[in-house]
Design an enzyme around this catalytic site. Structure first.
Site, short mmCIF file in Angstrom:
data_model
loop_
_atom_site.label_atom_id
_atom_site.label_comp_id
_atom_site.label_asym_id
_atom_site.label_seq_id
_atom_site.Cartn_x
_atom_site.Cartn_y
_atom_site.Cartn_z
N LYS A 76 -141.65 39.95 -45.89
CA LYS A 76 -140.92 39.61 -44.66
C LYS A 76 -140.03 38.38 -44.80
O LYS A 76 -138.90 38.36 -44.30
CB LYS A 76 -141.91 39.41 -43.52
CG LYS A 76 -142.67 40.66 -43.13
CD LYS A 76 -143.62 40.38 -41.99
CE LYS A 76 -144.42 41.62 -41.62
NZ LYS A 76 -145.31 41.38 -40.47
N ASP A 112 -142.33 41.21 -34.61
CA ASP A 112 -143.75 40.85 -34.55
C ASP A 112 -144.07 40.00 -33.33
O ASP A 112 -145.04 40.26 -32.61
CB ASP A 112 -144.16 40.08 -35.82
CG ASP A 112 -144.35 40.99 -37.01
OD1 ASP A 112 -144.65 42.18 -36.82
OD2 ASP A 112 -144.21 40.51 -38.16
#
Length: 286
Positions: A76, A112
């Site tokens: 990420k 997220d």
């Protein structure tokens, strides 16, 4: 996967998830269920991508014109430098879990944080104080999302310097960094209304381990484990035994996936269908 989902043609657009490992991911089951329910000419495929090959993989996304990609552990943060632009949220967090196209540019987004907040509000609302374990991609996103909503954060990470950097980036939002030691975590748990595990500790196949000792948890608090496979981790089992409220990562997975799906397609996905697919996948693996 149904027979309908396998009727691929030269017009079928590809969505993907890159990770290492990626074998445990239920994102393909979740997204393909939504695709089938909506009758879209898409397919979502998992790819194991080693960190040192991520640049090549993103070049492949461009060359083959994938419609979009999700990124999971441990890619990420590395992906931030590989896109044409970042959303304000992704730029703030320094982490990307979704690649999507905007006006011909490959953009990076972090869903997220929004996915976590949506699932937390759905489960009853925001806490006053949260103990967050882990300062990686998911931990960063969740800390920023909580801080933006005025939640006081106690942050612990295996590498303390990484946690301190994150606290500095968030600024004067009330982030306190503590050691990852058992006693410091016990003290923090007494204060925290919410405990969030953003580490991979307890993830299949390494089940049966927890980032906290059982005596750290207390009745009345909420314990949220982002791990969803297995659906009840050792941490959540200890939380239940202590009288705390356990929440696994399924609903966050669904909500963050829904944010990604909207970016890729412009269509509202069926959350109930996505969750049912995840739960079915977990049952098959049990």
């Amino acid at each position: 996967m149904s027979e309908t989902a396998l009727r691929l043609t030269g017009k079928t657009r590809v969505l993907a998830v890159f990770g290492c490992p990626v074998e445990h991911s239920l994102s393909p089951a979740m997204h393909n269920a939504a695709i089938r329910a909506l009758g879209l000419d898409l397919v979502y495929v998992p790819f194991r991508v080693e960190p040192d090959r991520l640049r090549d993989a993103v070049a492949g996304v461009r060359a083959m014109e994938f419609l979009g990609v999700n990124l999971t552990i441990p890619l990420k943060e590395q992906a931030v430098s590989l896109v044409d632009g970042l959303s304000p949220g992704a730029a703030r967090v320094g982490s990307v879990n979704t690649l999507w196209w905007k006006d011909g540019s490959l953009m990076g987004e972090s869903t997220d944080g929004p996915g976590f907040i949506s699932s937390l509000e759905e489960a009853g609302g925001l806490p006053a104080t949260a103990l967050v374990l882990g300062a990686g991609g998911s931990g960063r996103a969740i800390c920023f999302a909580l801080a933006e909503r005025g939640v006081r954060i106690i942050l612990a990470n295996r590498t303390p310097e990484r946690a301190r950097r994150l606290a500095e980036e968030i600024g004067d939002a009330g982030v306190r960094v503590i050691p990852m030691g058992a006693e410091a975590l016990r003290e923090a748990c007494r204060e925290a209304d919410l405990v969030v595990n953003c580490t991979s500790v307890g993830m299949s196949p390494n089940i049966g381990v927890s980032p906290l000792t059982p005596d750290a948890l207390r009745a009345g608090q909420t314990v949220y484990d982002l791990v969803y496979n297995p659906p009840e981790t050792a941490l959540l089992a200890d939380a239940r035994a202590a009288g705390a409220r356990p929440i696994n990562g399924v609903r966050m997975l669904v909500h963050q996936g829904a944010y990604s799906f909207r970016l890729w397609t412009g269509v509202e996905p069926p959350l109930d269908v996505m969750e049912a697919a995840v739960m079915e996948g977990l049952k098959k693996e049990a």
